[in-house]
Design an enzyme around this catalytic site. Structure first.
Site, PDB file in Angstrom:
ATOM      1  N   CYS A 276     -16.486   1.431  -0.926  1.00  0.00           N
ATOM      2  CA  CYS A 276     -15.340   0.587  -0.516  1.00  0.00           C
ATOM      3  C   CYS A 276     -15.069   0.655   0.971  1.00  0.00           C
ATOM      4  O   CYS A 276     -14.418  -0.225   1.518  1.00  0.00           O
ATOM      5  CB  CYS A 276     -14.099   0.976  -1.322  1.00  0.00           C
ATOM      6  SG  CYS A 276     -13.502   2.643  -0.985  1.00  0.00           S
TER       7      CYS A 276
ATOM      8  N   GLN B 247      -9.876  -3.819  -4.688  1.00  0.00           N
ATOM      9  CA  GLN B 247     -11.216  -3.374  -4.283  1.00  0.00           C
ATOM     10  C   GLN B 247     -12.230  -3.581  -5.403  1.00  0.00           C
ATOM     11  O   GLN B 247     -13.325  -4.106  -5.183  1.00  0.00           O
ATOM     12  CB  GLN B 247     -11.154  -1.879  -3.916  1.00  0.00           C
ATOM     13  CG  GLN B 247     -12.492  -1.310  -3.496  1.00  0.00           C
ATOM     14  CD  GLN B 247     -12.958  -1.882  -2.177  1.00  0.00           C
ATOM     15  OE1 GLN B 247     -12.246  -1.842  -1.199  1.00  0.00           O
ATOM     16  NE2 GLN B 247     -14.174  -2.438  -2.132  1.00  0.00           N
TER      17      GLN B 247
ATOM     18  N   ASP C  34     -17.390   7.184  -2.776  1.00  0.00           N
ATOM     19  CA  ASP C  34     -16.248   6.964  -1.884  1.00  0.00           C
ATOM     20  C   ASP C  34     -16.050   8.246  -1.087  1.00  0.00           C
ATOM     21  O   ASP C  34     -16.638   9.296  -1.396  1.00  0.00           O
ATOM     22  CB  ASP C  34     -15.004   6.618  -2.733  1.00  0.00           C
ATOM     23  CG  ASP C  34     -13.782   6.229  -1.892  1.00  0.00           C
ATOM     24  OD1 ASP C  34     -13.948   5.948  -0.683  1.00  0.00           O
ATOM     25  OD2 ASP C  34     -12.663   6.203  -2.445  1.00  0.00           O
TER      26      ASP C  34
ATOM     27  N   ARG D 150       0.890  -1.181   0.000  1.00  0.00           N
ATOM     28  CA  ARG D 150       0.000   0.000   0.000  1.00  0.00           C
ATOM     29  C   ARG D 150       0.913   1.212   0.000  1.00  0.00           C
ATOM     30  O   ARG D 150       1.665   1.434   0.960  1.00  0.00           O
ATOM     31  CB  ARG D 150      -0.923  -0.015   1.224  1.00  0.00           C
ATOM     32  CG  ARG D 150      -1.744   1.246   1.349  1.00  0.00           C
ATOM     33  CD  ARG D 150      -2.922   1.124   2.289  1.00  0.00           C
ATOM     34  NE  ARG D 150      -4.041   0.450   1.639  1.00  0.00           N
ATOM     35  CZ  ARG D 150      -5.305   0.544   2.024  1.00  0.00           C
ATOM     36  NH1 ARG D 150      -5.634   1.293   3.066  1.00  0.00           N
ATOM     37  NH2 ARG D 150      -6.256  -0.103   1.389  1.00  0.00           N
TER      38      ARG D 150
ATOM     39  N   HIS E  74      -6.818   1.166  -7.070  1.00  0.00           N
ATOM     40  CA  HIS E  74      -7.124   0.226  -5.976  1.00  0.00           C
ATOM     41  C   HIS E  74      -7.727  -1.045  -6.600  1.00  0.00           C
ATOM     42  O   HIS E  74      -8.912  -1.317  -6.436  1.00  0.00           O
ATOM     43  CB  HIS E  74      -8.108   0.903  -5.014  1.00  0.00           C
ATOM     44  CG  HIS E  74      -8.221   0.243  -3.674  1.00  0.00           C
ATOM     45  ND1 HIS E  74      -7.420  -0.814  -3.280  1.00  0.00           N
ATOM     46  CD2 HIS E  74      -9.061   0.493  -2.626  1.00  0.00           C
ATOM     47  CE1 HIS E  74      -7.758  -1.173  -2.045  1.00  0.00           C
ATOM     48  NE2 HIS E  74      -8.743  -0.405  -1.634  1.00  0.00           N
TER      49      HIS E  74
ATOM     50  N   ARG F 159     -13.592  -8.986  -0.312  1.00  0.00           N
ATOM     51  CA  ARG F 159     -12.152  -8.689  -0.406  1.00  0.00           C
ATOM     52  C   ARG F 159     -11.353  -9.944  -0.057  1.00  0.00           C
ATOM     53  O   ARG F 159     -10.371 -10.279  -0.691  1.00  0.00           O
ATOM     54  CB  ARG F 159     -11.768  -7.554   0.562  1.00  0.00           C
ATOM     55  CG  ARG F 159     -12.393  -6.198   0.281  1.00  0.00           C
ATOM     56  CD  ARG F 159     -11.839  -5.557  -0.968  1.00  0.00           C
ATOM     57  NE  ARG F 159     -10.401  -5.416  -0.934  1.00  0.00           N
ATOM     58  CZ  ARG F 159      -9.726  -4.394  -0.367  1.00  0.00           C
ATOM     59  NH1 ARG F 159     -10.400  -3.393   0.177  1.00  0.00           N
ATOM     60  NH2 ARG F 159      -8.403  -4.345  -0.386  1.00  0.00           N
TER      61      ARG F 159
END
Ligand code: CP
Ligand code: NVA
Length: 310
Positions: free
Chosen positions: A266, A139, A227, A109, A136, A294
């Site tokens: 998410c 996701q 988001d 990350r 991402h 996930r």
């Protein structure tokens, strides 16, 4: 030297559509297997070590990957990037060389997508993007898996994004041509998604429509997504929040989507900002399944990267 034979999972745009679809099919298999009495994939990655090096906070990505790794029989190591020698100036490339000698794959990350690419270019193990400032991918794979469970194939469906043109929006754009769905994004003029990602997807026949009018994007959509208005590492968040006020997903907007539309986010969410409580905690919201998936999809991503058969 760049090892082109390695299977990294960094951008959806760089992975064949057939591979992405197979990963989601495998994720469904792994999800069913976890709940079966045989649990035949519990040793799929036994004796492997998989590291997770994170520069930013995380709840879902960290925990779901750690549990996924353990459920595949591998061992996991969590490395807060700032507590490694990277935090004292060791180079990304030296770190990539060294970690490649210890572990069999790594999830990163990163605050800078370019660091992630530099790591991958110097690694001799698969690198998985656990979120960068640019995208991402894990996701959106979980989101598409969730869409399939709730509605069916995403091909030809209308997906609506309403809010900031951020890393998650960029990845939906990359997904649109791979999975062949229409993507309508409503973002303020000053907060549009990446121009280069949008142009590249359009060139590959991605059906991407940009607007600054939420109603236009959401009308008859099969799925409405938003988001946070302030992503990790964002600057000038107060101005962003002002620009994004008209893009809050509320019941009035959900009413103009398809009657069977689902709502996705998410997470982490900020109720009362990008989405109202009535929507995110309402009947059309699928956020908990989305978060759970996930775990399953990331097992399939690990298996794909490591060449393991599901
Ligand atoms: N959705 C997501 O990636 O959440 P975390 O930041 O908690 O990992
Ligand atoms: N856009 C958000 C996603 C968090 C999972 C961020 O980058 O902070």
């Amino acid at each position: 030297m760049k090892n082109t034979k390695l299977r990294h999972f960094i951008n959806l745009s760089e992975i064949e559509s057939t591979d992405l679809k197979q990963i989601i099919t495998n994720a469904h298999i792994l999800k069913n297997d976890l709940n079966s009495s045989t649990n035949e994939y519990s040793k799929l990655a036994s004796k492997k070590s998989i590291a997770m090096m994170f520069e930013k906070p995380s709840t879902r990505t960290r925990v779901s990957f750690e549990v996924a790794i353990n459920q595949l029989g591998a061992s996991s190591l969590f490395l807060p990037a700032g507590e490694t020698q990277l935090g004292r100036g060791e180079t990304v490339s030296d770190t990539a060389h060294v970690l490649s000698r210890y572990v069999n794959a790594i999830i990163i990350r990163s605050s800078n997508h370019t660091d992630l690419i530099e790591f991958a270019n110097n690694a001799t193990i698969p690198v998985i993007n656990g979120l960068s400032d640019l995208n991402h991918p894990c996701q959106i794979m979980a989101d598409i898996m969730t869409f399939e469970e709730k509605i069916g194939s995403i091909q030809g469906k209308k997906i609506a994004w309403c809010g900031d043109g951020n890393n998650v929006a960029n990845t939906w754009i990359e997904a649109s041509d791979k999975f062949n769905f229409e993507l309508h994004l409503a973002c303020p003029d000053d907060l549009q998604p990446s121009v280069s990602i949008t142009e590249a997807a359009k060139k590959k026949n991605g059906k991407i429509f940009l607007t600054s009018i939420p109603e236009k994007a959401i009308e008859n959509a099969d799925c409405v997504i938003t988001d946070t208005w302030a992503s990790m590492g964002d600057k000038n968040t107060e101005r962003k929040k002002q620009l994004l006020q008209p893009f809050q997903v509320n019941n009035d907007l959900m009413k103009i989507a398809s009657p069977n539309a689902i709502f996705m986010h998410c997470l982490p969410a900020h109720r009362g900002e990008e989405v109202t409580e009535e929507v995110i905690d309402g009947q059309q919201s699928v956020i908990w399944d989305e978060a759970e998936n996930r775990l399953h999809v990331q097992k399939a991503i690990i298996a794909w990267c490591m060449g393991m058969k599901v």
